[in-house]
Design an enzyme around this catalytic site. Structure first.
Site, PDB file in Angstrom:
ATOM      1  CB  ILE B  31      -0.990   0.034   1.357  1.00 24.44           C
ATOM      2  CG1 ILE B  31      -0.290  -0.706   2.799  1.00 24.44           C
ATOM      3  CG2 ILE B  31      -1.845  -1.043   0.836  1.00 24.44           C
ATOM      4  CD1 ILE B  31      -1.503  -0.091   3.443  1.00 24.44           C
ATOM      5  CD  GLU B  33       8.440   1.638  -3.903  1.00 23.74           C
ATOM      6  OE1 GLU B  33       7.057   1.906  -4.842  1.00 23.74           O
ATOM      7  OE2 GLU B  33       9.264   2.079  -3.969  1.00 23.74           O
ATOM      8  CB  THR B  35      13.436   7.494   0.892  1.00 21.21           C
ATOM      9  OG1 THR B  35      12.797   8.385   2.272  1.00 21.21           O
ATOM     10  CG2 THR B  35      13.344   8.338   0.408  1.00 21.21           C
ATOM     11  CG  ASP B 153       7.140  14.565   9.235  1.00 19.51           C
ATOM     12  OD1 ASP B 153       6.946  15.076   8.708  1.00 19.51           O
ATOM     13  OD2 ASP B 153       7.389  13.676   8.939  1.00 19.51           O
TER      14      ASP B 153
END
Lengths: 248, 455
Positions: B31, B33, B35, B153
């Protein structure tokens, strides 16, 4: 967690002394005694301290590494998890957990430099493999509390040569250190301790344990250095470690 | 072993050193991808519950388990709160030194919900829903901050929303790869390099502030709040690529345009910030006199919602926010929205290898009551939850009281000027191009600006 020790995994994992003073069956089979088990742990604690001084990490990183190290051996055998590699890797993992990463190659370099005994040497790849195994052995619990915030002392450092951090909450260990210091310096602290409303019996018991420890290993002062442990000879350590080496 | 097909998603061979723990899952597909790895959707064989499995790639540079993974494991292993994503398991494959984190799966995230409203429905998110989402987000964040955890973040794709099931409509803060404990730090927070994805990055960070606080998370929440209202990012600056931490003039300009230029009067510590001193012509030239935030977000100046938003987007903001700023209840709507489910690539197995079979279309748009009506935002439970109408009114004293202690935001210092390590495939589309791969497990997403991390 970070703010509340009482909800932390550290608190939930505190155990009784008799659960810690158990030689793993595999090590027992090789003839390792409880006394030798303790000796190895003290020796390896010193090793972490020595190594840490070369790679220059802060006190708390060392304390976390030692805690990981001691925790691992409440579950795993010294035979299967070579303490020499485990100590190095604990320092490596603790440095990451405490946001002060030390590179594996630096550790490899300094071990080569400070350890004459070749058995301590390892490659980067060994550390990385052991890192994963340690994460597993620690059940992925990495946050550790320490008695330092109230007290930054050689006395506290020496408590890591015992398993106290696995048994008592850090603040109790800190209080025991204060208690010892106050008794030694002949300071009247009864009223002060009374106000804290902590169980003084526990504080005193920890204090007695620390003093017994000093007594037993004839530590000459609270230097917190390997050199101060007169009672631990290299021969004793080597004999204990030798028992763990697989026989041909 | 015997069930290799299910486990490996039809991948077939290469099952020689497949770890035993894999047996407990049926892989559905990939579901996401990023780094630092891949995200899979799997079902536990035992209870058939949906699990998102984040696989961390083996590190190339001999640095072992990535600091990102260590942070996630270490923090999520300690904390437990209903508005924080739940780490259910950690697995290790010793054979290839890969690490897997298994989370409770969430069907939605704010990025997708916002996009669905903007592109498909062409209508704003019901205000009641916005309020519920925001309240839950703040509830989770309050828990983190009171536990000395700073997220660093926060952005719509990292705010998950549970789909059909027991926890339907519950917000989950996810991706703790940049989070850290900020109580008694051994090393300065600035040692971690650039934090927060650019559009959600607080001005003290953009100005090179070294000593920042949990108030940077509050700024990001303000940006997310505005985005929930208007369906577009509030400060959509063009990112200056480069290392280390280049000055983001456009991002700051976008902020100043809406909020007015900052000055040392409004922001006492402003003059200590490195970029304030070095890039004088950008910052000290007052182009924009006053704030026009209210007209941007279409809120009345005197409304409680505006009051809350403007406090979150204060230049010199404090976290926790001053109390009693919770939104007053808004009439709940009645319409149920069926948000589409996350796309799943069923052709990829745990090793990340793609089989020949084409990706199957996902079971189209699982009907998910999209939260508009109060009863559908709130999971069907006997105990009334704070996001219900009544709960909202009572909320301020209890939950916002914790937002009362001041902490300083953005005290300047010298820029450390270290070298950020650009993570592998960090080159993506321009921020303005709004297409993405990211499923919201905090992985890389095309379209949105991506956080560069260094350690």
């Amino acid at each position: 967690m970070a703010a509340n020790f009482w909800t932390s995994s550290h608190y939930k994992q505190l155990v009784e002394q008799d659960k810690i003073d158990v030689v793993h069956p595999i090590d027992k089979e090789r003839g390792l005694t409880l006394e030798e088990f303790k000796l190895i742990k003290i020796h390896m604690t010193n090793h972490i301290w020595k190594l840490a001084q070369h790679v220059k990490v802060r006190q708390r990183v060392i304390a976390t590494a030692v805690t990981y190290f001691r925790r691992v051996y409440t579950r795993k055998s010294l035979t299967e998890y070579d303490p020499r590699l485990v100590t190095t890797t604990c320092l490596y993992l603790a440095s990451k957990a405490e946001e002060s990463t030390v590179q594996a190659r630096l550790l490899v370099f300094y071990i080569k430099k400070i350890c004459t005994d070749e058995k301590y040497r390892c490659e980067i790849k060994d550390i990385l493999e052991m890192e994963m195994k340690l994460l597993e052995a620690l059940d992925y619990y990495l946050v550790v509390f320490h008695p330092y915030r109230p007290l930054l002392q050689g006395l506290v450092n020496d408590t890591y040569k015992m398993d106290l951090i696995l048994i008592h909450p850090p603040y109790m260990i800190a209080l025991a250190c204060i208690y010892i210091a106050s008794v030694l310096k002949d300071k009247e602290t009864t009223a002060w301790f009374e106000e804290l409303r902590v169980d003084m019996n526990v504080v005193k018991n920890i204090a007695i344990e620390i003093l017994d420890f000093y007594d037993f290993y004839r530590v000459e002062s609270f230097k917190g250095m390997a050199e101060s442990f007169k009672g631990i000879s290299d021969e004793k350590i080597n004999a204990a470690l030798h028992k763990l080496t697989p026989k041909p | 072993m015997g069930d290799g097909r299910a486990v490996a998603g039809g991948g077939g061979g290469g099952g020689s050193n497949r770890p035993a723990w894999l047996q407990q899952y049926d892989l559905v597909g990939k579901i996401g991808e990023g780094t630092y790895g891949l995200v899979f959707l799997a079902k536990t064989k035992l209870r058939k519950s949906c699990i998102a499995i984040k696989k961390f790639k083996q590190s190339k540079d001999g640095d072992g388990v990535s600091p990102t993974a260590i942070r996630e494991i270490m923090l999520l292993r300690e904390i437990s709160q209903e508005n924080v994503v739940k780490l259910v398991n950690v697995h290790i494959n010793h054979a290839d030194m890969s690490l897997y984190l298994a989370f409770d799966y969430a069907d939605h995230d704010l990025y997708e919900i916002i996009r669905y409203h903007r592109e498909k429905l062409n209508q704003p998110i019901n205000q009641y829903t916005v309020k519920s989402l925001l309240w839950q987000l703040l509830n989770g964040l309050n828990y983190l901050h009171s536990n000395w955890i700073i997220h660093r973040d926060l952005k719509p794709s990292n705010i998950l929303v549970m789909g059909e099931g027991e926890e339907q409509g519950v917000v989950k803060i996810a991706d703790f790869g940049l989070a850290r404990i900020y109580q008694a730090p051994l090393k300065p927070l600035s040692d971690n390099g650039v934090v927060v994805t650019i559009w959600y990055r607080a001005p003290e960070l953009l100005l090179g502030g070294k000593h920042y606080t949990s108030a940077v998370d509050m700024w990001a929440v303000g940006c997310i709040f505005a985005e929930l209202l208007t369906l577009k990012p509030l400060f959509q600056g063009a990112e200056v690529k480069g290392t280390p931490n280049p000055f983001q003039a456009d991002q700051l300009d976008k902020i100043f345009k809406v909020l007015g230029n900052p000055n040392p009067e409004k922001w006492p510590t402003l003059s200590y910030l490195p970029h304030y001193q070095s890039d004088q012509h950008h910052i000290q030239t007052v182009k924009y006199e006053s704030s026009c935030l209210h007209s941007y977000v279409h809120l009345a100046l005197k409304s409680p919602a505006y009051d809350l938003l403007s406090k979150m987007l204060e230049y010199f903001r404090i976290d926790p926010l001053p109390g009693r700023n919770a939104l007053v209840p808004i009439q709940p709507g009645e319409k149920i929205i069926n948000y589409p489910a996350r796309p799943v690539d069923t052709s990829t197995d745990f090793e990340g290898t793609t089989s020949i079979q084409p990706p199957q279309p996902v079971s189209a748009a699982v009907a998910i009551p999209g939260s508009v009506a109060a009863s559908s935002v709130v999971p069907p439970r006997a105990v009334p939850r704070p996001i219900s109408m009544i709960g909202m009114q009572r909320m301020p004293p209890a939950s916002m009281a914790a937002f009362n202690i001041a902490s300083q935001a953005g005290i300047g210092g010298l820029n450390p000027g270290g070298i950020p390590i650009q993570r592998g495939a960090a080159a993506q589309g321009h921020p303005q191009q709004l297409r993405r791969k990211d499923p919201g497990m905090g992985m890389q997403n095309t379209g949105y600006p991506q956080q560069k991390r260094r350690f």
